[in-house]
Every structure is written in structure tokens, then in C-alpha cells.
Design an enzyme around this catalytic site. Structure first.
Site, PDB file in Angstrom:
ATOM      1  CE  LYS A 113      -7.904  -0.053   9.200  1.00  0.00           C
ATOM      2  NZ  LYS A 113      -6.913   0.016   8.214  1.00  0.00           N
TER       3      LYS A 113
ATOM      4  CE1 TYR B 252     -11.393   4.571   9.185  1.00  0.00           C
ATOM      5  CE2 TYR B 252      -9.596   3.025   7.690  1.00  0.00           C
ATOM      6  CZ  TYR B 252      -9.418   3.624   8.877  1.00  0.00           C
ATOM      7  OH  TYR B 252      -8.681   4.115   9.014  1.00  0.00           O
TER       8      TYR B 252
ATOM      9  N   GLY C 176      -0.125   5.228  -1.571  1.00  0.00           N
ATOM     10  CA  GLY C 176      -1.610   5.629   0.265  1.00  0.00           C
ATOM     11  C   GLY C 176      -0.552   6.766   0.798  1.00  0.00           C
ATOM     12  CD  GLN C 177      -3.040  11.366   4.432  1.00  0.00           C
ATOM     13  OE1 GLN C 177      -4.291  10.336   5.300  1.00  0.00           O
ATOM     14  NE2 GLN C 177      -2.740  12.225   4.961  1.00  0.00           N
TER      15      GLN C 177
ATOM     16  N   GLY D  34       0.848  -0.956  -0.302  1.00  0.00           N
ATOM     17  CA  GLY D  34      -0.019   0.172   0.114  1.00  0.00           C
ATOM     18  C   GLY D  34       1.045   1.604  -0.501  1.00  0.00           C
TER      19      GLY D  34
ATOM     20  CG  ASP E  47      -0.223   1.038  -3.755  1.00  0.00           C
ATOM     21  OD1 ASP E  47      -0.351   1.395  -2.956  1.00  0.00           O
ATOM     22  OD2 ASP E  47      -1.090   0.700  -4.797  1.00  0.00           O
ATOM     23  CB  ILE E  48      -3.344  -2.375  -6.541  1.00  0.00           C
ATOM     24  CG1 ILE E  48      -3.953  -3.509  -7.682  1.00  0.00           C
ATOM     25  CG2 ILE E  48      -4.112  -1.349  -6.258  1.00  0.00           C
ATOM     26  CD1 ILE E  48      -5.225  -3.486  -6.610  1.00  0.00           C
TER      27      ILE E  48
HETATM   28  C1  VAH Z   1     -10.740   8.692   7.417  1.00  0.00           C
HETATM   29  N1  VAH Z   1      -8.394   9.233   7.299  1.00  0.00           N
HETATM   30  O1  VAH Z   1     -10.772   9.916   7.566  1.00  0.00           O
HETATM   31  C2  VAH Z   1      -9.109   8.503   7.780  1.00  0.00           C
HETATM   32  C3  VAH Z   1      -8.798   7.995   9.767  1.00  0.00           C
HETATM   33  C4  VAH Z   1      -9.532   8.983  11.389  1.00  0.00           C
HETATM   34  C5  VAH Z   1      -9.806   9.096  10.429  1.00  0.00           C
HETATM   35  O2  VAH Z   1      -9.044   6.576   9.796  1.00  0.00           O
HETATM   36  O3  VAH Z   1     -10.726   7.800   7.219  1.00  0.00           O
END
Ligand code: VAH
Length: 313
Positions: free
Chosen positions: A144, A140, A9-10, A6, A32-33
Site C-alpha cells: 500500500k 500488505y 469485497g467488504q 473488486g 470481480d473475479i
Molecule cells: C486489514 N482491514 O486488517 C484491513 C485494514 C487497517 C486494516 O487495512 O488488513
């Protein structure tokens, strides 16, 4: 050898750059992909990686026998709500493959990013502690949270030295964020310099924990370098960063660009996501276990972002 999955990414772009400075470019394999981004192109070894392709990932572990693997590939909060099943699949499958390969190939250390998104509407919203009620209501966020449980499980059951940080919203200039709720805090700088105005998608008073990318990268490397016996958390460490609202950020930018105009959109779907997250975080455990100390406050973040973006915009 260090493998970063990855890398475009940022976080990945900045982490690869920092790790290559420390370990030498040839010892840090970016993957990365998609093909390497502008910052990573021709700056060191690169492999294509698809975290949903078990054979592809197994091949990378077998070919490079990495001593450390950073798995950064993920779908973030806002995009995750548009593609919930894909977000769950990508965020979980990749982690489970990497944890299993870490057992198979005896990888020394694994890093996997978590987020303040693991907290939810019933979590304490101020100085949110390391342990508390966690009812994340974004895919998300609960991907996590589930991932943190798997990390701790593989540490306890198989001895995998996996380490993780619950990042706040991250702000940096070297690579853009993708699909997050906190991304307004990056876009605002680009817009301020290009157009002198910005229409934020979160309301003026929406306080969120944020962190400058330089601090986030330093924290990641500090954690990975810490002696294993010092680490009391094997799910993921809270990291507080600095909490501020869009209004406070706009005021800080006006100290540099007095004519800057900030306006606020309403009923953006990201507002509900932001409202479900903590306003501030308690990161005492990170301070105690591996000596964490924040460097960049809001004034320093604003100064550094504007100074550096001016050169590339
Ligand atoms: C998001 N930048 O906005 C990520 C992060 C706490 C935010 O996990 O999804």
C-alpha cells in the site's frame, strides 16, 4: 460510466450499492473475479475482472470507457502474510495496469484504497500525522505504501486524477471482511448475536483506529466529488475514524447484550501486525481539504451493527 473492480469485497459491495443509488444502477459496472455476491446479484451490470490479466482489464476499459474507476481488489494484512508474493503481485500489478489504462483512455478519476497499515513500528503511534517515518513490516502495508508512491507519481508525471484514503479498520454489516487484522471488530457482532460470546484474536488492550462503513463510503464519495484544486495530497489521505480496544467494544456490546462473554486468545499472528500499527490517526488534512467530519462513534456503530445484523442473522 463507473467501473468498480473488486466489487464483491467488504468495501466494494457497499460502494457499488451507494454509487448505484447516486448515479443509477445501469451506470455503475460491478466487476470481480467471482460472480456477483448475494448483495449485488441482479442489481446492475456485472463483468468478470482479474486484476492480474492485463488483456481482461484493458478490454473493460475499452468496452465501457469508464469516467471513474475504483480499484478495490487486494489481499489484506493477515492473508498477505500467509501469501506474501501473491499479495505483493496482486496489490501492485492491478494498480499499475489501472494507472496505465487511465492514461491511455483518459479516465477522469481513479480511486485506490490505502490503509493505516502503511505505518510501521517506528511511526508515531498516537495521532499519527499525514507525513512521518513509515516502516510497514507487512507485505500488505508496504504494498500500500508503494502503491501510494505510484499514485502520486502518475498524478505528477501524467496528470492522472487518482485519489486515495488510508482507511482504518472498517466495520459494516452488509458485507463481511476478508483476511484482515481488524476483522475481529466485525466477527464479534455476529458471534454476540449467534452465540452470546466471542473469543477475540487481539489482546483486550489493543487500541486500533476503526471506522463504520457508512462513514468510509461517505468519505470516499466526498473525496471523489471534491474539486481537484482543493486536494493537497495525492499519495493517500489519513482518516482517523474512532480508536478503541476489543475490551471497550465488548463493554459497549454488553450495554445491549448484558450476558455477552468476551475472552481473548493469545499468540495469534495478527497481534504482532496490530502492534505495528498506529493507535490513533491525525486526519486534519482531510478535514481541511475536503471538509471531512466523522459521524459514527463507538456507541452508534454498536447500535447500528446490532440493529441491522439482528434482521439478517
Ligand atoms: C486489514 N482491514 O486488517 C484491513 C485494514 C487497517 C486494516 O487495512 O488488513
Amino acid at each position: 460510466k463507473i467501473l468498480v473492480i473488486g466489487a464483491n469485497g467488504q468495501i466494494g459491495t457497499e460502494l457499488v450499492t451507494a454509487l448505484r443509488k447516486i448515479h443509477g444502477a445501469e451506470n455503475v459496472i460491478a466487476s470481480d473475479i467471482n460472480s456477483p455476491n448475494y448483495a449485488l446479484r441482479n442489481s446492475g451490470p456485472f463483468e468478470f475482472a482479474n486484476v492480474l490479466d492485463k488483456d481482461n482489464l484493458h478490454h473493460l476499459f475499452d468496452k465501457h470507457r469508464p469516467t471513474q474507476v475504483y480499484l478495490l481488489a487486494a489481499i489484506l494484512s493477515a492473508v498477505g502474510e500467509q501469501k506474501p508474493k501473491m499479495a505483493w503481485d496482486l496489490n501492485m500489478t492491478g494498480l499499475l495496469y489501472v494507472l496505465d489504462f487511465a492514461v491511455e483512455f483518459k479516465t477522469s478519476k481513479i480511486f485506490w484504497p490505502s490503509s493505516i497499515a502503511v505505518f510501521g513500528p517506528h511511526s508515531p503511534q498516537h495521532n499519527t500525522p499525514q507525513y512521518c517515518v513509515m516502516d510497514p513490516n507487512t507485505v500488505y502495508g508496504f504494498s500500500k505504501l508503494a502503491g501510494e508512491r505510484w499514485c502520486e507519481y502518475y498524478f505528477e508525471k501524467y496528470g492522472v486524477d487518482v485519489r486515495s484514503i488510508r482507511y482504518p479498520g472498517l466495520i459494516g454489516w452488509r458485507a463481511n471482511p476478508g483476511g484482515g487484522t481488524t476483522d475481529y471488530a466485525v466477527h464479534i457482532f455476529h458471534e454476540a448475536l449467534k452465540h452470546g460470546k466471542y473469543r477475540g484474536f487481539l489482546s483486550a488492550q489493543t487500541a486500533l483506529p476503526m471506522m463504520y462503513m457508512d462513514d468510509a463510503i461517505r468519505a470516499t464519495i466526498n473525496l471523489m466529488d471534491a474539486p481537484a484544486e482543493n486536494l493537497s495530497i495525492r499519495s493517500s489521505y489519513n482518516l482517523a475514524g474512532i480508536s478503541f480496544t476489543p475490551e471497550q467494544l465488548a463493554e459497549e456490546i454488553k450495554k445491549h447484550i448484558p450476558s455477552f462473554e468476551m475472552t481473548y486468545a493469545d499468540n495469534d499472528p495478527r497481534q504482532a501486525i496490530a502492534d505495528s500499527w498506529p493507535k490513533s490517526i491525525d486526519d486534519t488534512q482531510a478535514q481541511q481539504d475536503w471538509g471531512w467530519q466523522l459521524d459514527y462513534d463507538l456507541a452508534k456503530i454498536t447500535e447500528d451493527m446490532l440493529t441491522n445484523l439482528k434482521k439478517i442473522i
